[in-house]
Design a protein around this motif. Structure first.
Motif, PDB file in Angstrom:
ATOM      1  N   GLU A  19       0.842  -1.193   0.000  1.00  0.00           N
ATOM      2  CA  GLU A  19       0.000   0.000   0.000  1.00  0.00           C
ATOM      3  C   GLU A  19       0.878   1.244   0.000  1.00  0.00           C
ATOM      4  OE1 GLU A  19      -3.450   0.300   2.501  1.00  0.00           O
ATOM      5  OE2 GLU A  19      -3.314  -1.817   3.056  1.00  0.00           O
ATOM      6  N   SER A  20       0.438   2.242  -0.747  1.00  0.00           N
ATOM      7  CA  SER A  20       1.140   3.513  -0.751  1.00  0.00           C
ATOM      8  C   SER A  20       0.756   4.314   0.489  1.00  0.00           C
ATOM      9  CB  SER A  20       0.803   4.302  -2.024  1.00  0.00           C
ATOM     10  OG  SER A  20      -0.545   4.773  -1.981  1.00  0.00           O
ATOM     11  N   PRO A  47       3.908  10.432  -7.209  1.00  0.00           N
ATOM     12  CA  PRO A  47       2.881  11.381  -6.763  1.00  0.00           C
ATOM     13  C   PRO A  47       1.490  10.780  -6.641  1.00  0.00           C
ATOM     14  CG  PRO A  47       4.303  12.388  -8.423  1.00  0.00           C
ATOM     15  CD  PRO A  47       4.674  10.938  -8.376  1.00  0.00           C
ATOM     16  N   ILE A  48       1.159   9.827  -7.516  1.00  0.00           N
ATOM     17  CA  ILE A  48      -0.171   9.204  -7.417  1.00  0.00           C
ATOM     18  C   ILE A  48      -0.310   8.475  -6.092  1.00  0.00           C
ATOM     19  CG2 ILE A  48      -1.704   7.452  -8.408  1.00  0.00           C
ATOM     20  CD1 ILE A  48      -0.631   8.193 -11.160  1.00  0.00           C
ATOM     21  N   GLY A  49       0.738   7.744  -5.711  1.00  0.00           N
ATOM     22  CA  GLY A  49       0.716   7.015  -4.458  1.00  0.00           C
ATOM     23  C   GLY A  49       0.740   7.910  -3.236  1.00  0.00           C
ATOM     24  N   GLN A  50       1.210   9.127  -3.399  1.00  0.00           N
ATOM     25  CA  GLN A  50       1.194  10.076  -2.289  1.00  0.00           C
ATOM     26  C   GLN A  50      -0.203  10.657  -2.083  1.00  0.00           C
ATOM     27  OE1 GLN A  50       4.292  13.079  -2.628  1.00  0.00           O
ATOM     28  NE2 GLN A  50       5.688  11.609  -3.551  1.00  0.00           N
ATOM     29  N   ARG A  51      -0.986  10.702  -3.149  1.00  0.00           N
ATOM     30  CA  ARG A  51      -2.313  11.312  -3.066  1.00  0.00           C
ATOM     31  C   ARG A  51      -3.404  10.285  -2.778  1.00  0.00           C
ATOM     32  NH1 ARG A  51      -4.904  15.066  -7.926  1.00  0.00           N
ATOM     33  NH2 ARG A  51      -7.050  15.186  -7.115  1.00  0.00           N
ATOM     34  N   TRP A  52      -3.377   9.165  -3.483  1.00  0.00           N
ATOM     35  CA  TRP A  52      -4.386   8.129  -3.321  1.00  0.00           C
ATOM     36  C   TRP A  52      -3.830   6.934  -2.552  1.00  0.00           C
ATOM     37  CZ3 TRP A  52      -4.356  10.996  -7.926  1.00  0.00           C
ATOM     38  CH2 TRP A  52      -5.557  11.674  -8.222  1.00  0.00           C
ATOM     39  N   ARG A  53      -4.707   6.168  -1.973  1.00  0.00           N
ATOM     40  CA  ARG A  53      -4.307   4.950  -1.251  1.00  0.00           C
ATOM     41  C   ARG A  53      -4.262   3.799  -2.252  1.00  0.00           C
ATOM     42  NH1 ARG A  53      -7.949   1.821   3.355  1.00  0.00           N
ATOM     43  NH2 ARG A  53      -6.482   0.109   3.759  1.00  0.00           N
ATOM     44  N   LEU A  54      -3.106   3.612  -2.866  1.00  0.00           N
ATOM     45  CA  LEU A  54      -2.945   2.541  -3.840  1.00  0.00           C
ATOM     46  C   LEU A  54      -2.710   1.220  -3.114  1.00  0.00           C
ATOM     47  CD1 LEU A  54      -0.622   4.178  -6.544  1.00  0.00           C
ATOM     48  CD2 LEU A  54      -3.116   4.350  -6.264  1.00  0.00           C
ATOM     49  N   ILE A  55      -3.449   0.197  -3.512  1.00  0.00           N
ATOM     50  CA  ILE A  55      -3.352  -1.128  -2.892  1.00  0.00           C
ATOM     51  C   ILE A  55      -3.012  -2.116  -3.991  1.00  0.00           C
ATOM     52  CG2 ILE A  55      -4.609  -2.897  -1.586  1.00  0.00           C
ATOM     53  CD1 ILE A  55      -6.532  -0.549  -0.743  1.00  0.00           C
ATOM     54  N   ALA A  56      -1.832  -2.739  -3.884  1.00  0.00           N
ATOM     55  CA  ALA A  56      -1.343  -3.622  -4.944  1.00  0.00           C
ATOM     56  C   ALA A  56      -1.019  -5.004  -4.380  1.00  0.00           C
ATOM     57  CB  ALA A  56      -0.102  -3.016  -5.607  1.00  0.00           C
TER      58      ALA A  56
END
Length: 273
Positions: A19-20, A47-56
């Motif tokens: 997760e970011s 930057p995307i991972g800093q703004r949204w909660r990316l779950i991979a």
């Protein structure tokens, strides 16, 4: 930038999850056949991972996740979709945006009926085919047969790793191909060819949530002409987007161009009801 890592116990097996650090709307990122969530490194750490909660997550039988407890149940597009829907429930996630790459895109399409809180889906390298259209949705490729081959030798590993992600090539791409449970490839491909899942052409035609379609114009596996002719109920921006000088994995080989489009899509989905 650090990435949070955890393991989640599901009925399909233990799943590795990255997760970011972002705290925005959760975005589930689903990797392709014989890959790993680590392939989304640029987005997770950027930057995307800093703004949204990316779950991979790593799919069952892939990466650092365990092999499926019941391969016949799990190793199919619909089986993986059940596993991803279960993961979201276990993490207490309702509203979610989904990105699916290749096999991950097919999984995302199967999730539409399983995840009521999905507000948007982006697919890359994923032709939404009806049963009997598999040969039309994909194009002949020297390494296409490997997608459903159970046993890989060293040359198969190398060829599959290089053809799916392109450049820049990094050793971990080879490692995740070599690690994959070969049964996952064989069973998934057999069931896909047999049409065991939903009719994905019908799914996209009836879908009310926005679906973004983004592909590399030099896509080696997918027939882009086929995708251009598919009818979508709600196609984001009204057209399939194609990124120049990009192959099967634009998020990897052209991250700047991809991330610009992905950011715009996520921002639009944040404004969706």
């Amino acid at each position: 930038m650090s990435i949070k890592e955890s393991s989640v116990s599901t009925s399909h097996g233990e799943l590795k999850v990255r997760e970011s650090v972002g705290t925005g709307t959760p975005v589930l990122m689903i990797h392709g056949n014989s890959s790993s969530g680590a392939v989304f490194r640029n987005q997770l750490q950027g930057p995307i991972g800093q703004r949204w909660r990316l779950i991979a997550p790593d799919l069952p039988g892939h990466g650092q996740s365990a092999n499926a407890l019941d391969p016949e149940r799990t190793y199919s597009m619909e089986g993986y979709a059940d596993a991803m829907a279960e993961l979201l429930r276990l993490k207490g996630i309702g509203r979610v945006i989904v990105f699916g790459w290749s096999l991950g895109g097919h999984i995302g399409l199967e999730m539409i009926a399983r995840v009521p809180g999905m507000v948007g889906l982006m697919i890359t390298g994923t032709p939404p085919v009806a049963p009997g259209e598999v040969a039309e949705g994909f194009r002949p490729s020297p390494h296409m047969h490997l997608a459903g081959q159970e046993q890989f030798g060293p040359e198969d590993v190398e060829n599959y790793a290089r053809s799916t992600c392109g450049l820049p090539f990094e050793p971990f791409l080879r490692d995740v191909v070599a690690r994959t449970d070969g049964r996952a490839r064989r069973l998934m491909f057999e069931k896909f060819a047999a049409g065991t899942g939903e009719n994905q052409r019908e799914i996209v035609a009836k879908a009310k949530l926005p679906i973004a379609v983004v592909n590399g114009i030099d896509e080696p596996f997918v027939n882009l002409r086929f995708i251009r002719g598919v009818q979508f109920g709600h196609l984001w921006r009204g057209e399939a987007i194609e990124i120049a000088e990009s192959g099967h994995a634009p998020f990897w080989d052209r991250p700047q161009e991809f991330d610009r489009i992905f950011t715009e899509f996520l921002a639009d989905m944040d404004g969706a009801p």
